[in-house]
Design an enzyme around this catalytic site. Structure first.
Site: not given
Ligand code: BG6
Length: 483
Positions: A49, A181, A219, A243, A339, A344
């Protein structure tokens, strides 16, 4: 670029001043651009924007890369390839101006009209942006046109259906790339190779041999300054619906007939359709309370900046589910994500059934742990197979040992998931992207929980979640494997 590489293109990013672009996309685009993985002459047009010229946008990009020490390497690429266009609102006039800028850039730089529209935007901006593009005639151009949507794809079944409807009003499904991702992670992709390229694995992969399946996505990080988004989302929408569910479908799916995108995605959808309807009793929702990690005190979620002191948002979810099909009938699947866990770790653990006890005289003789395959998705990517061996000696005693494989020992560092996904999208390969029906089926699964969420349970930051998660699994007569 040669026949195997992507075509020259213009990469238009909406949300170009936002966190995702600055933190993730830009470094990836620069790496691809400077590493010769994008065809020379391709351009990036940032859209947001606020008014800004190209020079200011380049300076912003370089500043965001300064902390990682990559700005100097990226400078020539940024100077050459980054441009900026302000789209102050969703009016047809603003999108018409965007169209003029796109055509002008393509003409000046001799581009063929291949276009990507990447929506790194909050969910509520998806519909108006897709509509703006459609009304301006930017849904089809002189070359190919692709639109990339970042999650979340909706916030429940109804909003996901609505989003799919709007997207399809202007774009064909084959033009739409929904990014999760996790699908770009090598170890997630490897799930299919592990299963379908190894005869001995696939023959073990069913209710005949498997006692239970666990998926953990833990995480250490907390909400990290994303309270505005996270308060509206919570772990079920942020991690489970996408995920964790992607991992579930890849673990549970049938072998696809071929490796093409639709064969694979069809099988994933069938898994979702076979999941027995969840009830609130199948789910534990948790939130981290004050605690400690590595001896350091950690604030609770409600004390995080921007979070309501009475927030009911979950930062942890555990669930149990069953897949009613020939392969998995009666095998429980346990999924948990949270979280502020102690480490992790994303992993899948398949526990095998105990062998018939007749070979062993007494329970003490067979006091061993069940065999397990652990698929380590991240970090320390690889596999572990835990099995039993006889301790030498007259007495019959068994002990658990492991065979291990670590990607890092063989392949070094793995590529970034985003890099893989962007290149696939530029090549027109949608296999690792989420299809509309897949999104809807997965929301359908979690809709009953979103409508009547079970009460929150609290867990200290730095722990493995609320004790209710243990009870959830024990209620079906099982146990989480050791953390
Ligand atoms: C994201 C979430 O899609 O994935 C985040 O919005 C999360 O909250 C992240 O921390 C975790 O991704 P990765 O690749 O670090 O496991």
């Amino acid at each position: 670029m040669g026949p195997a590489g992507p075509d020259r293109h213009l990469f238009v990013v909406f949300g170009a001043t936002g966190d995702l672009m600055q933190r993730k996309l830009l470094p990836v685009l620069c790496r691809l651009g400077t590493g010769g993985k994008l065809p020379a002459g391709s351009l990036v047009l940032g859209v947001a924007r606020r008014p800004m010229d190209d020079a200011a946008f380049r300076a912003l990009a370089l500043a965001s890369m300064a902390s990682s020490g990559t700005a100097e390497v990226a400078r020539p690429y940024c100077e050459r390839s980054l441009f900026y266009q302000s789209v102050p609102d969703e009016s047809p006039a603003s999108f018409a101006a965007l169209r003029r800028r796109i055509e002008e850039l393509e003409k000046q730089h001799g581009l063929e009209g291949n276009r990507v529209f990447y929506l790194a935007l909050p969910l509520e901006a998806f519909g108006p942006t897709l509509t703006g593009l459609g009304v301006a005639g930017l849904n089809a151009g002189p070359g190919w046109t692709r639109v990339v949507l970042e999650k979340p794809f909706g916030r429940d079944l109804a909003s996901a259906q609505e989003l799919n409807r709007i997207a399809r009003r202007y774009f064909e499904e084959k033009q739409i790339y929904r990014i999760d991702h996790y699908l770009g992670k090598e170890t997630v992709q490897n799930l299919l190779v592990f299963r379908f390229a190894n005869m001995f694995i696939e023959s073990l992969w069913s209710r005949e041999r498997i006692e239970q399946v666990e998926i953990t996505v833990a995480e250490r990080l907390g909400v990290e300054g994303r309270a505005a988004y996270y308060e509206q989302s919570g772990a079920l929408r942020d991690m489970v619906q996408n995920h964790a569910t992607q991992i579930l479908t890849l673990i549970a799916m049938e072998p696809p007939a071929t490796r093409d995108e639709d064969s694979i995605r069809n099988e994933k959808v069938k898994v979702l359709q076979s999941v027995v309807r969840l009830t609130p009793g199948d789910v534990v929702r948790g939130q981290y309370a004050p605690g400690s990690l590595n001896g350091a005190a950690i604030a609770g979620y409600r004390q995080e900046p921007g979070v309501s002191p009475t927030s009911g948002t979950e930062t942890y979810v555990a669930l149990r589910l069953r897949i009613a099909n020939w392969r998995w009938q009666s095998v429980p699947f346990f999924v948990r994500t949270g979280k502020r866990m102690p480490v992790k770790s994303t992993r899948v653990v398949l526990t095998f059934k105990a062998p018939p006890v007749s070979f062993f005289q007494t329970a003490e003789e067979y006091s061993a742990n069940p065999d397990r395959i652990s698929i380590l998705i991240q970090p320390d990517e690889g596999f572990e197979l835990a099995f039993e061996v006889k301790v030498p000696g007259r007495e019959l005693r068994v002990q658990t040992h492991r065979m291990e494989f670590h990607y890092a020992d063989v392949f070094g560092e793995l590529p970034d998931g985003y890099e893989t996904l962007l290149v696939d999208m530029l090549l027109g390969d949608p296999t690792l992207f989420v299809r509309a029906d897949e999104v809807e089926e997965s929301w359908r699964l979690y809709d009953p929980i979103l409508r009547s969420p079970p009460p929150l349970a609290f867990y200290p930051a730095g722990s493995w979640g609320p004790s209710e998660a243990r009870t959830l699994v024990e209620g079906w007569g099982y146990r989480w494997s050791p953390d």
